[in-house]
Design an enzyme around this catalytic site. Sequence first.
Site, mmCIF file in Angstrom:
data_model
loop_
_atom_site.group_PDB
_atom_site.id
_atom_site.type_symbol
_atom_site.label_atom_id
_atom_site.label_comp_id
_atom_site.label_asym_id
_atom_site.label_seq_id
_atom_site.Cartn_x
_atom_site.Cartn_y
_atom_site.Cartn_z
ATOM 1 N N ASN A 268 0.956 -1.283 -0.038
ATOM 2 C CA ASN A 268 -0.037 -0.100 0.088
ATOM 3 C C ASN A 268 0.780 1.257 0.072
ATOM 4 O O ASN A 268 0.327 2.447 0.150
ATOM 5 C CB ASN A 268 -1.076 0.127 1.138
ATOM 6 C CG ASN A 268 -0.136 0.216 2.436
ATOM 7 O OD1 ASN A 268 1.134 0.117 2.735
ATOM 8 N ND2 ASN A 268 -1.126 0.399 3.486
ATOM 9 N N LEU B 46 5.323 -9.889 4.628
ATOM 10 C CA LEU B 46 6.576 -8.943 4.883
ATOM 11 C C LEU B 46 5.478 -7.480 5.339
ATOM 12 O O LEU B 46 6.211 -6.671 5.849
ATOM 13 C CB LEU B 46 7.402 -8.728 4.266
ATOM 14 C CG LEU B 46 8.588 -9.497 4.003
ATOM 15 C CD1 LEU B 46 8.345 -11.233 4.125
ATOM 16 C CD2 LEU B 46 9.635 -9.348 3.172
ATOM 17 N N TYR C 299 3.432 -2.804 17.769
ATOM 18 C CA TYR C 299 4.079 -3.545 16.772
ATOM 19 C C TYR C 299 4.391 -4.817 17.705
ATOM 20 O O TYR C 299 4.067 -5.913 16.949
ATOM 21 C CB TYR C 299 5.408 -2.908 16.569
ATOM 22 C CG TYR C 299 6.432 -3.433 15.568
ATOM 23 C CD1 TYR C 299 6.182 -3.563 14.420
ATOM 24 C CD2 TYR C 299 7.596 -4.034 16.213
ATOM 25 C CE1 TYR C 299 6.829 -4.173 13.286
ATOM 26 C CE2 TYR C 299 8.417 -4.724 15.204
ATOM 27 C CZ TYR C 299 8.068 -4.439 13.858
ATOM 28 O OH TYR C 299 8.996 -5.274 13.106
HETATM 29 N N1 LIG Z 1 14.144 -4.463 8.766
HETATM 30 C C1 LIG Z 1 14.285 -4.979 9.852
HETATM 31 O O1 LIG Z 1 15.385 -4.904 10.527
HETATM 32 C C2 LIG Z 1 13.202 -5.901 10.386
HETATM 33 C C3 LIG Z 1 13.405 -6.341 11.554
HETATM 34 C C4 LIG Z 1 12.433 -7.145 12.072
HETATM 35 C C5 LIG Z 1 11.268 -7.437 11.369
HETATM 36 N N2 LIG Z 1 11.081 -6.942 10.066
HETATM 37 C C6 LIG Z 1 9.938 -7.271 9.513
HETATM 38 O O2 LIG Z 1 10.122 -7.515 7.968
HETATM 39 C C7 LIG Z 1 9.003 -6.866 7.536
HETATM 40 C C8 LIG Z 1 9.664 -6.000 6.334
HETATM 41 O O3 LIG Z 1 10.227 -5.104 7.041
HETATM 42 P P1 LIG Z 1 11.205 -3.632 6.076
HETATM 43 O O4 LIG Z 1 12.440 -3.392 7.084
HETATM 44 O O5 LIG Z 1 11.122 -4.158 4.818
HETATM 45 O O6 LIG Z 1 10.196 -2.577 6.341
HETATM 46 P P2 LIG Z 1 9.400 -1.578 5.134
HETATM 47 O O7 LIG Z 1 8.502 -0.691 6.000
HETATM 48 O O8 LIG Z 1 10.370 -1.336 4.240
HETATM 49 O O9 LIG Z 1 8.383 -2.702 4.496
HETATM 50 C C9 LIG Z 1 7.192 -2.873 4.765
HETATM 51 C C10 LIG Z 1 6.420 -2.526 3.602
HETATM 52 O O10 LIG Z 1 4.999 -2.897 3.855
HETATM 53 C C11 LIG Z 1 4.201 -2.044 3.341
HETATM 54 N N3 LIG Z 1 2.916 -2.075 4.139
HETATM 55 C C12 LIG Z 1 2.647 -1.710 5.270
HETATM 56 N N4 LIG Z 1 1.340 -1.498 5.729
HETATM 57 C C13 LIG Z 1 0.820 -2.430 4.575
HETATM 58 C C14 LIG Z 1 -0.574 -2.699 4.518
HETATM 59 N N5 LIG Z 1 -1.487 -2.704 5.291
HETATM 60 N N6 LIG Z 1 -0.712 -3.615 3.106
HETATM 61 C C15 LIG Z 1 0.156 -3.546 2.347
HETATM 62 N N7 LIG Z 1 1.355 -3.248 2.386
HETATM 63 C C16 LIG Z 1 1.695 -2.711 3.586
HETATM 64 C C17 LIG Z 1 4.839 -0.890 3.251
HETATM 65 O O11 LIG Z 1 4.713 0.082 2.527
HETATM 66 C C18 LIG Z 1 6.363 -1.406 2.963
HETATM 67 O O12 LIG Z 1 6.538 -1.457 1.581
HETATM 68 C C19 LIG Z 1 8.045 -6.094 8.276
HETATM 69 O O13 LIG Z 1 7.052 -7.199 8.801
HETATM 70 C C20 LIG Z 1 9.013 -6.131 9.556
HETATM 71 O O14 LIG Z 1 8.176 -6.211 10.767
HETATM 72 C C21 LIG Z 1 12.259 -6.069 9.810
#
Ligand SMILES: NC(=O)c1ccc[n+]([C@@H]2O[C@H](COP(=O)([O-])OP(=O)(O)OC[C@H]3O[C@@H](n4cnc5c(N)ncnc54)[C@H](O)[C@@H]3O)[C@@H](O)[C@H]2O)c1
Length: 327
Positions: free
Chosen positions: A37, A76, A148
């Site tokens: 989104n 994700l 979260y």
């Molecule tokens: N990057 C890290 O260090 C890390 C650590 C722990 C967990 N995670 C998990 O990995 C996943 C990806 O994280 P990231 O770092 O790429 O973050 P990010 O914010 O870059 O990616 C998340 C994506 O989800 C999309 N999004 C958010 N809400 C949405 C919805 N309702 N419908 C559709 N899309 C939606 C956002 O636009 C974004 O593109 C997440 O679930 C996060 O909790 C990441």
Amino acid sequence: MGYLSKRILVTGGAGFLGSHLCERLLAEGHDVLAVDNYFTGRRENVAHLLNNPRFEIMRHDITFPLHVEVDEIYNLACPASPVHYQFDPVQTTKVSVVGAINMLGLAKRVKAKILQASTSEVYGDPTMHPQPEEYRGSVNTIGPRACYDEGKRCAETLFFDYKRQHNLRIKVVRIFNTYGPRMHPNDGRVVSNFIMQALRGEDITLFGDGMQTRAFCYVDDLIDGLMRMMAADDAVTGPINLGNPEELPMAHLARRIMALTGTPSRIVFRPLPADDPMQRCPDIGKARALLGWEPAVQLEDGLMRTVEYFRRLLMSKEEGSYFFEKK
Ligand SMILES: NC(=O)c1ccc[n+]([C@@H]2O[C@H](COP(=O)([O-])OP(=O)(O)OC[C@H]3O[C@@H](n4cnc5c(N)ncnc54)[C@H](O)[C@@H]3O)[C@@H](O)[C@H]2O)c1
């Protein structure tokens, strides 16, 4: 390649991790459908994939049901950094919980295998270091991070209940701090913060005394872990920690970034934010044993590639295309 091409759904596919995952899945010859989104992700992250006929991206909010035919789902979608997930905390819980229900429902209907991107935040402010998967966590249910942490905890519960109740093939990975190109420049996370501050010549803000430690995994390693988990035997459900166990105090990280960028910035100290853990480090014994996985990219190399990305971002002024602008 060595295995059949699959149809794979990546929710949050335009985000930091999601875009790298799409890239790698396409390279393996799969059909990839990304849904996003664009809350924290952006089209530019996958622009280079758009002319690949096996790639498709759809604007969709996973708090609403989705009907597509796929073989595997990587879930994700969820804002991942405190500034973003605290912007609209109710929506954050919804994405984690309602989003998980929708994706699990889809997996059930089409008999897909489904992987949940959970987080080290399920351990809260841990009393045990490093954290093994058996550690149940220490989370403040009413604090500002709870939307979260508790959302992700509940998503894990849902995954295991769908497995018990509906025999779904599930995979749960607990991701620890990951960094690399396409991280959000204004996500307030320490790596992006330090690099952006250094490249702009601004003060580098260290919280507390800078001696709190974190461990950082380079994105390529993390994606490799996600794909190994998905490919593992059905009996390997997780939860499994994925992260880099090499700890480093934040003051050292700041100095490494200052050296890499050659910045004239100075370090300034600020109070620690509420519920900020002092230490967070994965025990990756399970990932090593069950997936044959461990991080391979050295911090210095990963930081160099990340600095390069942010340098280009700043030069191209693309930074302004993010929904979240620097205040
Ligand atoms: N990057 C890290 O260090 C890390 C650590 C722990 C967990 N995670 C998990 O990995 C996943 C990806 O994280 P990231 O770092 O790429 O973050 P990010 O914010 O870059 O990616 C998340 C994506 O989800 C999309 N999004 C958010 N809400 C949405 C919805 N309702 N419908 C559709 N899309 C939606 C956002 O636009 C974004 O593109 C997440 O679930 C996060 O909790 C990441």
